[in-house]
Design an enzyme around this catalytic site. Sequence first.
Site, PDB file in Angstrom:
ATOM      1  N   LYS A  75      93.230  23.800 -76.334  1.00 39.18           N
ATOM      2  CA  LYS A  75      92.009  23.167 -75.854  1.00 39.18           C
ATOM      3  C   LYS A  75      90.951  23.352 -76.934  1.00 39.18           C
ATOM      4  O   LYS A  75      90.845  24.443 -77.523  1.00 39.18           O
ATOM      5  CB  LYS A  75      91.582  23.845 -74.543  1.00 39.18           C
ATOM      6  N   SER A 150      88.585  20.524 -66.690  1.00 38.83           N
ATOM      7  CA  SER A 150      88.205  20.057 -68.002  1.00 38.83           C
ATOM      8  C   SER A 150      89.329  20.151 -69.032  1.00 38.83           C
ATOM      9  O   SER A 150      89.224  19.522 -70.091  1.00 38.83           O
ATOM     10  CB  SER A 150      87.001  20.873 -68.492  1.00 38.83           C
ATOM     11  N   SER A 174      89.482  24.454 -64.012  1.00 41.71           N
ATOM     12  CA  SER A 174      89.839  23.584 -65.140  1.00 41.71           C
ATOM     13  C   SER A 174      91.221  23.759 -65.744  1.00 41.71           C
ATOM     14  O   SER A 174      91.614  22.962 -66.587  1.00 41.71           O
ATOM     15  CB  SER A 174      88.801  23.737 -66.249  1.00 41.71           C
TER      16      SER A 174
END
Length: 483
Positions: A75, A150, A174
Amino acid sequence: MHNKPISELANDLVAKTVSSVELTQYFLSRIEQHENLNAFITVDPEFSLAQAREADRRIQQGDKSALIGVPIAHKDIFCTKGLLTTCGSRILSNFVSPYDATVIDRLNQNGAVILGKTNMDEFAMGSSNETSYFGPVKNPWDNATVPGGSSGGSAAAVAARIAPAATGTDTGGSIRQPAAFCGVTGFKPSYGQVSRYGMVAFASSLDQGGPITRSAEDAALLLNVVAGFDARDSTSVQRQTTDFVAGLGEDVQGLRIGLPTQFFGHGLDSEVERTVREALQEYEKLGATLIDIDLPNSDLCVPCYYVLAPSEASSNLARYDGVRYGYRAPDYSNLIDMYMKTRAEGFGEEVKRRIMIGTYALSAGYYDAYYVKAQQLRRLIAQDFEQAFAQCDVIMGPTTPTTAFAIGSKTDDPIAMYLNDIYTISVNLAGLPGISIPVGLDSTGKPIGLQIIGQYFGDTHVLNAAHRFQMTTDWHQLEPPGD
Ligand code: GLN
Protein backbone atom coordinates in the site's frame (compact mmCIF):
# COMPACT_ATOMS: atom_id res chain seq x y z
CA MET A 1 2.03 -19.92 -10.92
CA HIS A 2 -0.16 -16.99 -9.89
CA ASN A 3 -2.37 -19.24 -7.77
CA LYS A 4 0.38 -20.60 -5.60
CA PRO A 5 0.45 -19.71 -1.90
CA ILE A 6 3.44 -17.61 -0.91
CA SER A 7 4.83 -20.46 1.17
CA GLU A 8 4.98 -22.58 -1.98
CA LEU A 9 6.55 -19.77 -3.99
CA ALA A 10 9.21 -19.42 -1.29
CA ASN A 11 9.87 -23.18 -1.42
CA ASP A 12 10.15 -23.12 -5.22
CA LEU A 13 12.59 -20.24 -4.99
CA VAL A 14 14.77 -21.95 -2.43
CA ALA A 15 14.62 -25.21 -4.45
CA LYS A 16 15.65 -23.07 -7.47
CA THR A 17 12.81 -24.33 -9.66
CA VAL A 18 12.11 -20.68 -10.38
CA SER A 19 14.25 -17.60 -9.84
CA SER A 20 13.10 -14.44 -8.15
CA VAL A 21 13.82 -12.52 -11.36
CA GLU A 22 11.53 -14.87 -13.32
CA LEU A 23 8.81 -14.69 -10.70
CA THR A 24 9.02 -10.91 -10.44
CA GLN A 25 8.96 -10.55 -14.22
CA TYR A 26 5.94 -12.83 -14.37
CA PHE A 27 3.95 -10.70 -11.91
CA LEU A 28 5.13 -7.44 -13.51
CA SER A 29 3.71 -8.63 -16.81
CA ARG A 30 0.45 -9.60 -15.10
CA ILE A 31 0.28 -6.10 -13.63
CA GLU A 32 0.67 -4.70 -17.12
CA GLN A 33 -2.10 -6.94 -18.48
CA HIS A 34 -4.43 -5.70 -15.74
CA GLU A 35 -3.57 -2.04 -15.99
CA ASN A 36 -7.25 -1.19 -16.38
CA LEU A 37 -7.77 -2.00 -12.69
CA ASN A 38 -5.58 0.97 -11.70
CA ALA A 39 -4.45 -1.08 -8.70
CA PHE A 40 -0.95 0.42 -8.62
CA ILE A 41 0.30 3.97 -8.27
CA THR A 42 3.96 3.10 -8.78
CA VAL A 43 5.51 0.17 -10.61
CA ASP A 44 9.24 0.40 -11.19
CA PRO A 45 10.42 -2.79 -12.94
CA GLU A 46 14.07 -1.82 -12.69
CA PHE A 47 13.83 -1.31 -8.95
CA SER A 48 11.94 -4.58 -8.42
CA LEU A 49 14.23 -6.60 -10.68
CA ALA A 50 17.32 -5.25 -8.92
CA GLN A 51 15.86 -6.52 -5.64
CA ALA A 52 15.00 -9.84 -7.30
CA ARG A 53 18.58 -10.23 -8.55
CA GLU A 54 19.83 -9.58 -5.03
CA ALA A 55 17.39 -12.22 -3.68
CA ASP A 56 18.64 -14.71 -6.27
CA ARG A 57 22.20 -13.99 -5.22
CA ARG A 58 21.26 -14.64 -1.58
CA ILE A 59 19.49 -17.88 -2.54
CA GLN A 60 22.63 -19.02 -4.36
CA GLN A 61 24.51 -18.49 -1.12
CA GLY A 62 22.05 -20.71 0.74
CA ASP A 63 19.82 -18.04 2.27
CA LYS A 64 16.48 -19.62 3.24
CA SER A 65 14.73 -16.58 4.77
CA ALA A 66 10.97 -17.02 4.96
CA LEU A 67 10.05 -14.80 2.02
CA ILE A 68 13.27 -14.77 0.09
CA GLY A 69 12.62 -13.70 -3.49
CA VAL A 70 8.81 -13.45 -3.10
CA PRO A 71 7.34 -10.33 -4.75
CA ILE A 72 4.95 -8.41 -2.51
CA ALA A 73 2.93 -5.27 -3.27
CA HIS A 74 2.70 -2.47 -0.74
CA LYS A 75 0.00 0.00 0.00
CA ASP A 76 1.39 3.39 -0.94
CA ILE A 77 1.22 4.47 2.70
CA PHE A 78 4.43 2.61 3.62
CA CYS A 79 7.57 4.65 3.12
CA THR A 80 9.94 3.00 0.68
CA LYS A 81 13.45 4.34 0.21
CA GLY A 82 14.06 5.24 -3.41
CA LEU A 83 10.44 4.79 -4.57
CA LEU A 84 7.56 7.25 -4.54
CA THR A 85 5.31 7.20 -1.46
CA THR A 86 2.24 9.27 -2.28
CA CYS A 87 -0.38 8.05 0.20
CA GLY A 88 -2.84 8.57 -2.65
CA SER A 89 -2.49 12.34 -2.35
CA ARG A 90 -1.39 15.17 -4.57
CA ILE A 91 0.41 16.69 -1.60
CA LEU A 92 2.83 13.74 -1.54
CA SER A 93 2.74 13.09 -5.28
CA ASN A 94 6.47 13.86 -5.62
CA PHE A 95 7.63 12.43 -2.29
CA VAL A 96 10.47 9.93 -2.20
CA SER A 97 11.17 8.79 1.33
CA PRO A 98 14.76 8.82 2.53
CA TYR A 99 14.10 5.71 4.64
CA ASP A 100 12.08 2.49 4.72
CA ALA A 101 9.13 1.84 7.02
CA THR A 102 9.86 -0.92 9.55
CA VAL A 103 7.42 -3.23 7.73
CA ILE A 104 9.35 -2.73 4.49
CA ASP A 105 12.68 -2.98 6.23
CA ARG A 106 11.79 -6.35 7.77
CA LEU A 107 10.54 -7.69 4.45
CA ASN A 108 13.71 -6.48 2.74
CA GLN A 109 15.85 -8.20 5.34
CA ASN A 110 13.91 -11.38 4.65
CA GLY A 111 14.60 -11.05 0.97
CA ALA A 112 11.10 -10.13 -0.24
CA VAL A 113 10.86 -8.09 -3.44
CA ILE A 114 8.83 -4.86 -3.65
CA LEU A 115 6.52 -5.41 -6.59
CA GLY A 116 5.10 -1.89 -6.55
CA LYS A 117 3.03 0.57 -4.54
CA THR A 118 -0.70 0.09 -4.57
CA ASN A 119 -3.45 2.63 -5.03
CA MET A 120 -5.43 3.76 -2.00
CA ASP A 121 -7.88 6.34 -0.75
CA GLU A 122 -6.15 9.63 -0.07
CA PHE A 123 -4.42 9.37 3.34
CA ALA A 124 -6.41 6.15 3.85
CA MET A 125 -9.64 8.12 4.25
CA GLY A 126 -12.37 6.27 2.47
CA SER A 127 -14.12 2.97 1.87
CA SER A 128 -14.10 2.80 -1.91
CA ASN A 129 -10.73 3.98 -3.22
CA GLU A 130 -12.50 6.83 -4.95
CA THR A 131 -10.75 9.56 -2.95
CA SER A 132 -7.35 8.69 -4.46
CA TYR A 133 -5.66 11.51 -6.37
CA PHE A 134 -4.63 8.79 -8.83
CA GLY A 135 -8.17 7.78 -9.69
CA PRO A 136 -10.42 4.95 -8.54
CA VAL A 137 -9.47 1.28 -8.53
CA LYS A 138 -11.80 -1.21 -10.20
CA ASN A 139 -12.99 -4.34 -8.48
CA PRO A 140 -11.67 -7.35 -10.45
CA TRP A 141 -14.97 -9.22 -9.84
CA ASP A 142 -17.00 -6.50 -11.50
CA ASN A 143 -15.22 -3.53 -13.03
CA ALA A 144 -18.21 -1.26 -12.51
CA THR A 145 -17.92 -1.62 -8.73
CA VAL A 146 -15.46 -0.37 -6.15
CA PRO A 147 -12.83 -2.65 -4.58
CA GLY A 148 -13.50 -1.11 -1.15
CA GLY A 149 -11.01 1.05 0.65
CA SER A 150 -8.79 2.38 1.70
CA SER A 151 -6.45 -0.53 0.86
CA GLY A 152 -8.41 -1.12 -2.37
CA GLY A 153 -5.39 -1.35 -4.66
CA SER A 154 -3.82 -4.04 -2.50
CA ALA A 155 -7.05 -6.07 -2.28
CA ALA A 156 -7.71 -5.76 -6.02
CA ALA A 157 -4.11 -6.77 -6.82
CA VAL A 158 -4.29 -9.91 -4.68
CA ALA A 159 -7.76 -10.81 -6.00
CA ALA A 160 -6.67 -10.40 -9.63
CA ARG A 161 -3.57 -12.51 -8.90
CA ILE A 162 -1.29 -9.73 -10.07
CA ALA A 163 0.48 -9.80 -6.70
CA PRO A 164 0.97 -12.94 -4.60
CA ALA A 165 0.35 -10.93 -1.42
CA ALA A 166 0.16 -7.32 -0.31
CA THR A 167 0.28 -5.06 2.70
CA GLY A 168 -2.53 -2.81 3.83
CA THR A 169 -3.46 -0.62 6.76
CA ASP A 170 -6.65 -0.54 8.77
CA THR A 171 -7.84 2.46 10.79
CA GLY A 172 -11.54 1.66 10.73
CA GLY A 173 -11.82 -1.27 8.36
CA SER A 174 -9.45 -0.54 5.49
CA ILE A 175 -7.91 -4.01 5.35
CA ARG A 176 -11.03 -6.05 6.13
CA GLN A 177 -13.62 -4.17 4.06
CA PRO A 178 -11.68 -4.24 0.75
CA ALA A 179 -10.74 -7.87 1.45
CA ALA A 180 -14.46 -8.64 1.77
CA PHE A 181 -15.33 -6.75 -1.43
CA CYS A 182 -12.54 -8.44 -3.41
CA GLY A 183 -12.92 -11.98 -2.09
CA VAL A 184 -9.53 -12.16 -0.37
CA THR A 185 -8.24 -12.56 3.18
CA GLY A 186 -7.42 -9.37 5.08
CA PHE A 187 -6.04 -9.34 8.59
CA LYS A 188 -5.85 -6.37 10.95
CA PRO A 189 -3.55 -7.31 13.83
CA SER A 190 -3.97 -6.14 17.43
CA TYR A 191 -2.95 -2.53 17.87
CA GLY A 192 0.76 -2.49 18.67
CA GLN A 193 1.52 -5.79 16.94
CA VAL A 194 2.96 -4.26 13.75
CA SER A 195 5.19 -1.20 13.85
CA ARG A 196 3.74 2.04 12.51
CA TYR A 197 7.20 3.52 11.94
CA GLY A 198 7.32 4.85 8.40
CA MET A 199 3.61 4.27 7.83
CA VAL A 200 2.10 7.65 6.93
CA ALA A 201 -0.08 8.57 9.92
CA PHE A 202 -3.82 9.05 9.58
CA ALA A 203 -5.26 8.42 13.09
CA SER A 204 -2.33 7.19 15.13
CA SER A 205 -4.29 5.52 17.93
CA LEU A 206 -6.24 3.41 15.41
CA ASP A 207 -3.88 2.78 12.46
CA GLN A 208 -2.50 -0.73 12.14
CA GLY A 209 -0.69 -2.37 9.24
CA GLY A 210 -1.38 -5.94 8.19
CA PRO A 211 -1.43 -8.47 5.37
CA ILE A 212 -3.87 -8.87 2.47
CA THR A 213 -3.46 -12.36 1.08
CA ARG A 214 -5.42 -15.18 -0.43
CA SER A 215 -5.37 -17.34 2.70
CA ALA A 216 -4.97 -17.07 6.45
CA GLU A 217 -1.89 -19.24 6.15
CA ASP A 218 -0.23 -16.69 3.86
CA ALA A 219 -1.28 -13.94 6.26
CA ALA A 220 0.39 -15.77 9.14
CA LEU A 221 3.57 -16.19 7.13
CA LEU A 222 3.71 -12.51 6.24
CA LEU A 223 2.93 -11.52 9.79
CA ASN A 224 5.77 -13.65 11.11
CA VAL A 225 8.10 -11.36 9.21
CA VAL A 226 6.54 -7.95 9.83
CA ALA A 227 5.19 -8.24 13.40
CA GLY A 228 7.13 -7.62 16.56
CA PHE A 229 8.45 -4.91 18.81
CA ASP A 230 10.05 -1.85 17.26
CA ALA A 231 11.77 0.70 19.47
CA ARG A 232 11.03 3.36 16.83
CA ASP A 233 7.27 3.12 17.42
CA SER A 234 6.35 4.04 20.99
CA THR A 235 3.01 2.21 20.69
CA SER A 236 4.62 -1.01 19.54
CA VAL A 237 4.11 -3.65 22.22
CA GLN A 238 7.03 -5.56 23.65
CA ARG A 239 6.07 -9.21 23.96
CA GLN A 240 7.53 -12.59 23.35
CA THR A 241 7.69 -13.28 19.61
CA THR A 242 4.83 -15.34 18.33
CA ASP A 243 5.08 -17.90 15.55
CA PHE A 244 1.79 -17.23 13.78
CA VAL A 245 2.25 -20.12 11.36
CA ALA A 246 2.86 -22.61 14.17
CA GLY A 247 -0.31 -21.25 15.81
CA LEU A 248 -2.41 -22.59 12.94
CA GLY A 249 -2.52 -26.08 14.39
CA GLU A 250 -5.34 -25.55 16.87
CA ASP A 251 -8.61 -27.39 16.66
CA VAL A 252 -11.86 -25.38 16.69
CA GLN A 253 -13.66 -28.16 18.55
CA GLY A 254 -15.44 -26.48 21.45
CA LEU A 255 -14.61 -22.96 20.21
CA ARG A 256 -17.25 -20.56 21.52
CA ILE A 257 -18.26 -18.15 18.76
CA GLY A 258 -20.09 -15.01 19.85
CA LEU A 259 -22.61 -13.52 17.44
CA PRO A 260 -23.41 -9.89 18.29
CA THR A 261 -27.14 -9.30 17.78
CA GLN A 262 -26.23 -5.79 16.63
CA PHE A 263 -24.27 -7.21 13.64
CA PHE A 264 -27.30 -9.01 12.26
CA GLY A 265 -29.91 -6.29 12.47
CA HIS A 266 -31.28 -3.50 10.33
CA GLY A 267 -29.23 -2.54 7.28
CA LEU A 268 -27.69 -5.96 6.68
CA ASP A 269 -28.27 -7.24 3.16
CA SER A 270 -30.24 -10.49 3.24
CA GLU A 271 -27.87 -12.35 0.90
CA VAL A 272 -24.87 -11.32 3.00
CA GLU A 273 -26.69 -12.48 6.13
CA ARG A 274 -27.64 -15.83 4.61
CA THR A 275 -24.11 -16.53 3.38
CA VAL A 276 -22.54 -15.55 6.69
CA ARG A 277 -24.96 -17.83 8.54
CA GLU A 278 -24.02 -20.68 6.20
CA ALA A 279 -20.37 -20.11 7.08
CA LEU A 280 -21.28 -20.20 10.75
CA GLN A 281 -22.96 -23.56 10.21
CA GLU A 282 -19.69 -24.79 8.77
CA TYR A 283 -18.04 -23.81 12.06
CA GLU A 284 -20.71 -25.73 13.95
CA LYS A 285 -19.89 -28.76 11.83
CA LEU A 286 -16.27 -28.34 12.88
CA GLY A 287 -17.36 -28.55 16.50
CA ALA A 288 -17.72 -24.89 17.46
CA THR A 289 -20.71 -23.54 19.37
CA LEU A 290 -22.61 -20.36 18.52
CA ILE A 291 -23.63 -18.00 21.29
CA ASP A 292 -25.67 -14.80 20.98
CA ILE A 293 -23.87 -11.88 22.54
CA ASP A 294 -24.53 -8.21 23.02
CA LEU A 295 -22.36 -5.25 22.07
CA PRO A 296 -24.72 -2.57 23.40
CA ASN A 297 -22.80 0.48 22.19
CA SER A 298 -22.40 -0.70 18.60
CA ASP A 299 -24.59 2.04 17.17
CA LEU A 300 -22.25 4.66 18.63
CA CYS A 301 -19.09 3.32 16.99
CA VAL A 302 -19.40 5.25 13.74
CA PRO A 303 -20.10 8.64 15.38
CA CYS A 304 -17.36 8.03 17.96
CA TYR A 305 -14.85 7.15 15.23
CA TYR A 306 -15.79 10.16 13.11
CA VAL A 307 -14.86 12.47 15.97
CA LEU A 308 -11.65 10.71 17.02
CA ALA A 309 -10.19 9.78 13.63
CA PRO A 310 -10.61 13.27 12.11
CA SER A 311 -9.25 14.85 15.32
CA GLU A 312 -6.08 12.81 15.09
CA ALA A 313 -5.91 13.35 11.34
CA SER A 314 -6.22 17.12 11.65
CA SER A 315 -3.20 17.09 13.92
CA ASN A 316 -1.18 14.54 11.90
CA LEU A 317 -1.80 16.32 8.61
CA ALA A 318 -0.64 19.69 9.93
CA ARG A 319 2.87 18.70 8.81
CA TYR A 320 1.99 19.04 5.12
CA ASP A 321 2.71 22.72 4.74
CA GLY A 322 4.74 22.86 1.54
CA VAL A 323 7.91 23.65 3.48
CA ARG A 324 9.38 20.32 4.48
CA TYR A 325 8.50 17.98 1.65
CA GLY A 326 5.85 17.18 -0.89
CA TYR A 327 3.87 19.48 -3.11
CA ARG A 328 4.18 23.28 -2.88
CA ALA A 329 1.79 25.62 -4.66
CA PRO A 330 3.69 27.34 -7.48
CA ASP A 331 2.23 30.85 -7.01
CA TYR A 332 1.91 32.63 -3.69
CA SER A 333 2.45 36.08 -2.24
CA ASN A 334 3.76 35.34 1.27
CA LEU A 335 4.29 32.47 3.73
CA ILE A 336 0.68 32.21 4.94
CA ASP A 337 -0.55 32.38 1.37
CA MET A 338 1.87 29.59 0.46
CA TYR A 339 0.56 27.39 3.29
CA MET A 340 -3.03 28.04 2.30
CA LYS A 341 -2.61 27.48 -1.41
CA THR A 342 -0.44 24.40 -0.90
CA ARG A 343 -3.04 22.77 1.34
CA ALA A 344 -5.99 23.93 -0.75
CA GLU A 345 -4.42 22.48 -3.91
CA GLY A 346 -2.68 19.51 -2.33
CA PHE A 347 -5.53 17.90 -0.39
CA GLY A 348 -8.70 16.42 -1.82
CA GLU A 349 -12.24 17.05 -0.65
CA GLU A 350 -12.58 14.18 1.84
CA VAL A 351 -9.26 14.98 3.50
CA LYS A 352 -10.27 18.63 3.85
CA ARG A 353 -13.61 17.60 5.34
CA ARG A 354 -11.82 15.50 7.96
CA ILE A 355 -9.31 18.24 8.79
CA MET A 356 -12.16 20.68 9.33
CA ILE A 357 -14.21 18.27 11.48
CA GLY A 358 -11.13 17.36 13.52
CA THR A 359 -10.02 20.94 14.03
CA TYR A 360 -13.52 21.84 15.17
CA ALA A 361 -13.76 18.89 17.58
CA LEU A 362 -10.40 19.78 19.11
CA SER A 363 -11.07 23.52 19.40
CA ALA A 364 -11.20 24.98 22.92
CA GLY A 365 -14.95 25.54 22.83
CA TYR A 366 -15.91 22.06 21.66
CA TYR A 367 -13.18 19.81 23.00
CA ASP A 368 -15.18 18.66 26.02
CA ALA A 369 -18.41 18.27 24.11
CA TYR A 370 -16.96 16.20 21.26
CA TYR A 371 -13.43 14.93 21.72
CA VAL A 372 -13.65 14.05 25.42
CA LYS A 373 -17.12 12.52 24.97
CA ALA A 374 -15.87 10.39 22.11
CA GLN A 375 -12.93 9.19 24.21
CA GLN A 376 -15.34 8.19 26.97
CA LEU A 377 -17.44 6.32 24.45
CA ARG A 378 -14.38 4.56 23.13
CA ARG A 379 -13.77 3.21 26.61
CA LEU A 380 -17.35 1.89 26.80
CA ILE A 381 -17.02 0.24 23.39
CA ALA A 382 -13.84 -1.53 24.53
CA GLN A 383 -15.62 -2.63 27.71
CA ASP A 384 -18.46 -4.12 25.66
CA PHE A 385 -15.91 -6.40 24.00
CA GLU A 386 -14.29 -7.30 27.33
CA GLN A 387 -17.66 -8.36 28.68
CA ALA A 388 -18.53 -10.28 25.52
CA PHE A 389 -15.27 -12.20 25.69
CA ALA A 390 -16.27 -13.50 29.11
CA GLN A 391 -18.79 -15.64 27.23
CA CYS A 392 -16.99 -16.46 23.98
CA ASP A 393 -13.54 -17.03 22.50
CA VAL A 394 -13.99 -15.20 19.19
CA ILE A 395 -16.70 -13.03 17.70
CA MET A 396 -18.03 -13.52 14.18
CA GLY A 397 -20.35 -11.68 11.84
CA PRO A 398 -20.44 -10.03 8.43
CA THR A 399 -17.50 -7.79 7.52
CA THR A 400 -19.72 -5.36 5.62
CA PRO A 401 -23.47 -4.78 5.41
CA THR A 402 -23.49 -5.17 1.60
CA THR A 403 -21.29 -6.44 -1.21
CA ALA A 404 -19.27 -4.07 -3.44
CA PHE A 405 -21.30 -1.09 -4.67
CA ALA A 406 -21.15 0.74 -7.98
CA ILE A 407 -18.36 3.25 -8.59
CA GLY A 408 -19.79 6.73 -8.02
CA SER A 409 -22.89 5.57 -6.17
CA LYS A 410 -21.92 6.89 -2.74
CA THR A 411 -19.46 9.68 -3.51
CA ASP A 412 -22.00 12.43 -2.83
CA ASP A 413 -23.14 10.97 0.45
CA PRO A 414 -20.33 10.78 3.02
CA ILE A 415 -22.61 9.32 5.72
CA ALA A 416 -23.67 6.41 3.48
CA MET A 417 -19.98 5.86 2.76
CA TYR A 418 -19.07 5.97 6.47
CA LEU A 419 -21.72 3.34 7.28
CA ASN A 420 -19.78 0.77 5.29
CA ASP A 421 -17.52 0.31 8.26
CA ILE A 422 -20.27 -0.21 10.78
CA TYR A 423 -19.04 -3.71 11.72
CA THR A 424 -15.33 -3.05 11.47
CA ILE A 425 -14.77 0.28 13.25
CA SER A 426 -15.40 -0.93 16.81
CA VAL A 427 -12.52 -3.38 16.43
CA ASN A 428 -10.08 -0.51 15.85
CA LEU A 429 -11.57 1.54 18.69
CA ALA A 430 -10.89 -1.41 21.02
CA GLY A 431 -7.48 -2.24 19.46
CA LEU A 432 -8.47 -5.85 18.73
CA PRO A 433 -7.38 -8.23 15.95
CA GLY A 434 -9.87 -8.93 13.15
CA ILE A 435 -9.86 -10.78 9.88
CA SER A 436 -12.14 -10.94 6.87
CA ILE A 437 -12.27 -14.15 4.86
CA PRO A 438 -14.29 -14.88 1.72
CA VAL A 439 -17.26 -17.16 2.43
CA GLY A 440 -19.39 -16.97 -0.70
CA LEU A 441 -20.80 -14.90 -3.53
CA ASP A 442 -24.06 -13.01 -3.84
CA SER A 443 -26.51 -13.66 -6.69
CA THR A 444 -24.62 -11.22 -8.93
CA GLY A 445 -21.32 -13.00 -8.30
CA LYS A 446 -19.79 -10.53 -5.86
CA PRO A 447 -17.75 -11.78 -2.88
CA ILE A 448 -19.03 -11.81 0.70
CA GLY A 449 -16.75 -11.62 3.75
CA LEU A 450 -17.00 -13.15 7.19
CA GLN A 451 -15.33 -11.17 9.96
CA ILE A 452 -13.65 -12.91 12.89
CA ILE A 453 -12.69 -10.75 15.87
CA GLY A 454 -10.39 -11.87 18.65
CA GLN A 455 -9.29 -10.73 22.07
CA TYR A 456 -6.45 -8.27 22.45
CA PHE A 457 -3.31 -10.06 21.23
CA GLY A 458 -5.36 -13.14 20.42
CA ASP A 459 -4.16 -12.76 16.82
CA THR A 460 -3.14 -16.40 16.56
CA HIS A 461 -6.63 -17.60 17.49
CA VAL A 462 -8.20 -15.37 14.86
CA LEU A 463 -5.82 -16.58 12.16
CA ASN A 464 -6.33 -20.16 13.27
CA ALA A 465 -10.13 -19.90 13.19
CA ALA A 466 -9.89 -18.49 9.65
CA HIS A 467 -7.43 -21.18 8.61
CA ARG A 468 -9.65 -24.00 9.89
CA PHE A 469 -12.51 -22.76 7.71
CA GLN A 470 -10.20 -22.51 4.72
CA MET A 471 -8.98 -26.07 5.27
CA THR A 472 -12.47 -27.47 4.71
CA THR A 473 -13.87 -24.99 2.17
CA ASP A 474 -12.50 -23.40 -0.98
CA TRP A 475 -14.10 -19.96 -1.20
CA HIS A 476 -10.65 -18.44 -0.79
CA GLN A 477 -9.50 -20.25 -3.95
CA LEU A 478 -12.16 -18.67 -6.16
CA GLU A 479 -10.79 -16.36 -8.83
CA PRO A 480 -12.56 -13.38 -10.37
CA PRO A 481 -14.07 -14.35 -13.75
CA GLY A 482 -12.47 -13.64 -17.09
CA ASP A 483 -8.74 -14.00 -16.55
N1 GLN B 1 -13.44 3.98 5.86
C1 GLN B 1 -12.89 4.47 7.08
C2 GLN B 1 -12.50 5.92 6.91
O1 GLN B 1 -12.78 6.45 5.92
C3 GLN B 1 -11.71 3.65 7.50
C4 GLN B 1 -10.50 3.91 6.72
C5 GLN B 1 -9.33 3.13 7.19
O2 GLN B 1 -9.46 2.11 7.84
N2 GLN B 1 -8.15 3.63 6.85
O3 GLN B 1 -11.92 6.52 7.75
